[in-house]
Every structure is written in C-alpha cells, then in structure tokens.
Design a protein around this motif. Structure first.
Motif, short mmCIF file in Angstrom:
data_model
loop_
_atom_site.label_atom_id
_atom_site.label_comp_id
_atom_site.label_asym_id
_atom_site.label_seq_id
_atom_site.Cartn_x
_atom_site.Cartn_y
_atom_site.Cartn_z
N GLU A 218 12.15 13.80 -7.97
CA GLU A 218 13.11 14.89 -8.13
C GLU A 218 13.39 15.46 -6.75
OE1 GLU A 218 15.85 17.01 -9.06
OE2 GLU A 218 14.98 15.96 -10.77
N PRO A 219 14.56 15.14 -6.16
CA PRO A 219 14.87 15.59 -4.80
C PRO A 219 14.76 17.10 -4.62
CG PRO A 219 16.49 14.01 -5.53
CD PRO A 219 15.63 14.33 -6.72
N SER A 220 15.10 17.88 -5.63
CA SER A 220 15.10 19.34 -5.46
C SER A 220 13.69 19.90 -5.23
CB SER A 220 15.75 20.03 -6.65
OG SER A 220 15.03 19.77 -7.83
N THR A 221 12.67 19.18 -5.68
CA THR A 221 11.30 19.65 -5.43
C THR A 221 10.64 18.89 -4.29
OG1 THR A 221 10.44 18.17 -7.14
CG2 THR A 221 10.95 20.43 -7.79
N SER A 222 11.16 17.72 -3.96
CA SER A 222 10.55 16.90 -2.91
C SER A 222 11.15 17.15 -1.53
CB SER A 222 10.72 15.41 -3.23
OG SER A 222 10.13 15.11 -4.46
N LEU A 223 12.41 17.62 -1.48
CA LEU A 223 13.12 17.77 -0.22
C LEU A 223 13.87 19.10 -0.19
CD1 LEU A 223 14.77 14.24 -0.22
CD2 LEU A 223 12.77 14.90 1.10
N SER A 224 14.00 19.68 0.98
CA SER A 224 14.77 20.91 1.12
C SER A 224 16.26 20.62 0.88
CB SER A 224 14.59 21.51 2.51
OG SER A 224 15.27 20.72 3.47
N ALA B 38 17.71 18.86 3.86
CA ALA B 38 17.28 17.46 3.92
C ALA B 38 18.02 16.61 2.90
CB ALA B 38 15.77 17.37 3.69
N ARG B 39 18.25 17.14 1.71
CA ARG B 39 18.98 16.39 0.68
C ARG B 39 20.40 16.09 1.13
NH1 ARG B 39 16.50 20.24 -2.71
NH2 ARG B 39 18.48 21.27 -3.13
N GLN B 40 21.04 17.03 1.81
CA GLN B 40 22.40 16.82 2.29
C GLN B 40 22.46 15.80 3.42
OE1 GLN B 40 25.34 18.16 1.03
NE2 GLN B 40 23.98 18.76 -0.62
N ARG B 41 21.44 15.77 4.26
CA ARG B 41 21.41 14.85 5.41
C ARG B 41 20.93 13.45 5.05
NH1 ARG B 41 18.53 18.64 9.92
NH2 ARG B 41 20.32 19.98 10.34
N SER C 160 0.84 -1.19 0.00
CA SER C 160 0.00 0.00 0.00
C SER C 160 0.88 1.25 0.00
CB SER C 160 -0.91 -0.01 1.21
OG SER C 160 -0.18 0.13 2.39
N PRO C 161 0.41 2.32 -0.62
CA PRO C 161 1.19 3.56 -0.68
C PRO C 161 1.50 4.10 0.70
CG PRO C 161 -0.65 3.66 -2.21
CD PRO C 161 -0.85 2.45 -1.35
N SER C 162 2.73 4.59 0.86
CA SER C 162 3.10 5.17 2.14
C SER C 162 4.19 6.21 1.96
CB SER C 162 3.58 4.08 3.11
OG SER C 162 4.78 3.52 2.66
N THR C 163 4.17 7.20 2.83
CA THR C 163 5.21 8.22 2.87
C THR C 163 5.63 8.38 4.32
OG1 THR C 163 4.23 9.41 1.02
CG2 THR C 163 5.78 10.63 2.38
N GLN C 164 6.93 8.35 4.56
CA GLN C 164 7.46 8.52 5.91
C GLN C 164 8.75 9.30 5.79
OE1 GLN C 164 8.34 4.81 7.86
NE2 GLN C 164 9.32 5.80 9.58
N ARG C 165 8.89 10.33 6.62
CA ARG C 165 10.10 11.14 6.60
C ARG C 165 10.71 11.21 7.98
NH1 ARG C 165 9.80 15.61 2.11
NH2 ARG C 165 8.21 14.70 0.83
N GLY C 166 12.01 11.15 8.02
CA GLY C 166 12.75 11.37 9.24
C GLY C 166 13.92 12.27 8.92
N ASP C 167 14.77 12.48 9.88
CA ASP C 167 15.91 13.37 9.66
C ASP C 167 16.84 12.84 8.57
OD1 ASP C 167 17.50 15.65 10.21
OD2 ASP C 167 18.80 14.43 11.49
N LYS C 168 17.07 11.52 8.56
CA LYS C 168 18.01 10.93 7.62
C LYS C 168 17.38 9.88 6.71
CE LYS C 168 21.97 11.67 10.60
NZ LYS C 168 23.11 11.07 11.26
N CYS C 169 16.06 9.68 6.82
CA CYS C 169 15.41 8.61 6.09
C CYS C 169 14.12 9.12 5.45
CB CYS C 169 15.09 7.47 7.05
SG CYS C 169 14.18 6.10 6.31
N VAL C 170 13.90 8.75 4.18
CA VAL C 170 12.65 9.06 3.50
C VAL C 170 12.15 7.77 2.87
CG1 VAL C 170 11.55 10.31 1.61
CG2 VAL C 170 13.23 11.46 3.04
N ARG C 171 10.89 7.43 3.16
CA ARG C 171 10.23 6.29 2.53
C ARG C 171 9.07 6.83 1.71
NH1 ARG C 171 11.56 1.29 4.97
NH2 ARG C 171 12.64 1.56 6.94
N MET C 172 9.10 6.56 0.42
CA MET C 172 8.02 6.96 -0.47
C MET C 172 7.73 5.75 -1.34
SD MET C 172 9.42 10.76 -1.39
CE MET C 172 7.92 11.66 -1.68
N ASN C 173 6.98 4.80 -0.81
CA ASN C 173 6.74 3.54 -1.48
C ASN C 173 5.34 3.48 -2.07
OD1 ASN C 173 9.27 2.52 -0.69
ND2 ASN C 173 8.47 1.89 1.28
N GLY C 174 5.23 2.92 -3.28
CA GLY C 174 3.94 2.66 -3.89
C GLY C 174 3.12 3.88 -4.23
N LEU C 175 3.76 4.99 -4.56
CA LEU C 175 3.03 6.22 -4.84
C LEU C 175 2.81 6.46 -6.33
CD1 LEU C 175 4.79 8.58 -2.27
CD2 LEU C 175 2.69 7.27 -1.99
#
Length: 148
Positions: free
Chosen positions: A22-28, A31-34, A1-16
């Motif tokens: 595109e990281p530049s539009t999805s993450l600051s 966040a991209r550096q970390r 099932s689709p899910s989105t989860q964000r943490g300081d060093k982890c991003v889960r964007m499964n089944g979307l």
C-alpha cells in the motif's frame, strides 16, 4: 533473498512476503509522486493498489507473486515496462489503453487468450511463453512490435 532499497525515483522491495503493498503507508506523498521504478518481485502479492497514487511509474515489476489479474495497471499512463511473470494471471485484458508501454512480460501465467487487449501503440516486445495460449488472435495492432 529479501531486500529493500530506496532511492529518489526507485524502490526495490523484493522477497519480503508482504502480500499487500500500500503506497500510502509505505511511501510519503512526495515519494509516491516521484516514483518511477518499482520492483515488488517475490512478495506473494494477491492484489494491486490504486495506481493514481503512483502516477509517474515508468517500470513496474510484480513478477513471482500470486496475482490473478493486473486490475488498474492501465491507469499508469507513463508506464513503459511491465513485468508480471510467474503469477496466476488468466487474462491480459488489463494491459490496454497504455500509450507509452513498450515492453510487457507476462510469461509463466495462466493466460489462454489475448482477447481484451487493446490500444498499445508503442508496444515493441510482448513476452508470453509458458502460458496456455493456442493462438495470438485478439492481439491488437501494434505497429512497433518486433518481439513476440
């Protein structure tokens, strides 16, 4: 099932079913550096992005997409785990010159040859089941490889 989860060093964007990440539009920029762990399983991705935007990735999961290659993944010098199972990848040549890579899982693709793979000094496990391989000719020397 689709899910989105964000943490300081982890991003889960499964089944979307996003087709393009595109990281530049999805993450600051911060966040991209970390970002160290990125899960993009099952999103119908057809291509990858400019990995210089996510230089500290240690784990990348792009399994269950529609990728035909892993272009640019070797720019991820900190990457230790790569999961790209169940795609349309024809060659593992993009998985080269990766000084920290320990696990590469490329099962269930369209790989028929290991030609082009080079310099994987820390590789411990390489998973290639359910491909069209007839031999492992072309596999570079991997002194730590224990699982094939």
């Amino acid at each position: 099932s689709p899910s989105t989860q964000r943490g300081d060093k982890c991003v889960r964007m499964n089944g979307l079913d996003m087709m393009v990440f595109e990281p530049s539009t999805s993450l600051s920029a911060i966040a991209r550096q970390r970002l160290e762990y990125l899960y993009l399983r099952g999103n119908k991705l057809t291509g990858l992005w400019d990995f210089t935007q996510t230089p500290n990735l240690k784990l990348l999961d792009v399994s269950e997409n529609e990728l035909t290659d892993l272009g640019g993944v070797s720019d991820l010098e900190q990457l230790t785990h790569l999961y790209a199972n169940t795609n349309l990848i024809e060659s593992p040549a993009d998985v080269s010159d990766m000084p920290c890579l320990r696990v590469a899982s490329l099962s269930s693709n369209s790989i028929s040859s290991l030609e082009g793979m080079a310099r994987l000094p820390q590789l411990e496990a390489l998973f290639l089941s359910s491909n069209s391989l007839e031999s492992v000719v072309g596999l570079p020397p991997c002194p730590h490889l224990t699982t094939l």
